[in-house]
Motif scaffolding. Sequence first.
Motif, short mmCIF file in Angstrom:
data_model
loop_
_atom_site.label_atom_id
_atom_site.label_comp_id
_atom_site.label_asym_id
_atom_site.label_seq_id
_atom_site.Cartn_x
_atom_site.Cartn_y
_atom_site.Cartn_z
N ARG A 169 7.23 2.92 -0.26
CA ARG A 169 8.49 3.86 0.32
C ARG A 169 8.27 3.50 1.64
O ARG A 169 9.57 3.18 2.45
CB ARG A 169 8.04 5.28 -0.06
CG ARG A 169 8.34 5.80 -1.41
CD ARG A 169 9.80 5.58 -1.68
NE ARG A 169 9.98 5.85 -3.02
CZ ARG A 169 10.97 6.78 -3.70
NH1 ARG A 169 11.89 7.31 -2.57
NH2 ARG A 169 10.92 7.06 -4.70
N ASN A 229 0.87 -1.20 0.01
CA ASN A 229 -0.03 -0.07 0.01
C ASN A 229 0.83 1.33 0.07
O ASN A 229 0.54 2.33 -0.58
CB ASN A 229 -1.14 0.10 1.21
CG ASN A 229 -2.01 -0.94 1.12
OD1 ASN A 229 -2.59 -1.32 0.02
ND2 ASN A 229 -2.04 -1.66 2.30
N ASP A 230 2.19 1.28 0.79
CA ASP A 230 2.96 2.23 0.71
C ASP A 230 4.19 1.52 0.52
O ASP A 230 5.11 1.36 1.43
CB ASP A 230 2.75 3.14 2.20
CG ASP A 230 3.55 4.31 2.21
OD1 ASP A 230 4.56 4.58 1.30
OD2 ASP A 230 3.38 4.92 3.20
#
Length: 142
Positions: free
Chosen positions: A58, A55-56
């Motif tokens: 980074r 989802n993220d």
Amino acid sequence: MKIGLLILVLALVAVAALMAWVRLAPSDPARWHGALTFTKDEDKEGAAIRVVPANDPRAALAELDRIALATPRTERLAGAVEEGSVTYITRSAFWGFPDYTTITATEDRVILFGRLRFGQSDFGVNKARVEGWISQLTPEGT
């Protein structure tokens, strides 16, 4: 007796020279580091690729960076979380064989590519390392 001892000494010197070369051979970041574009998991002789939806990405890369740097005998070779791609060197305990693992964050996933430098087979070490790092990701990291 003297010839046997000479052969033993020469063999020990050869082993020591090989160990020194494996441990001291320079690692060229231009050869081992770069953004990854793999799209599917793959196991090769001496290498493993894993593509992990995130989802993220980074945040997952930042968490994987912490996990990697907490791994014994592992250091960053090139890249940074802020750049979106990092390559690490992990050395075996006795011989110091270097394995390289690159992790790249894309729009919707992180890609991990672990591979050996010397030899033909790593006996599954890179696969185990990559999967071990992934298993330590928190649910927020994926």
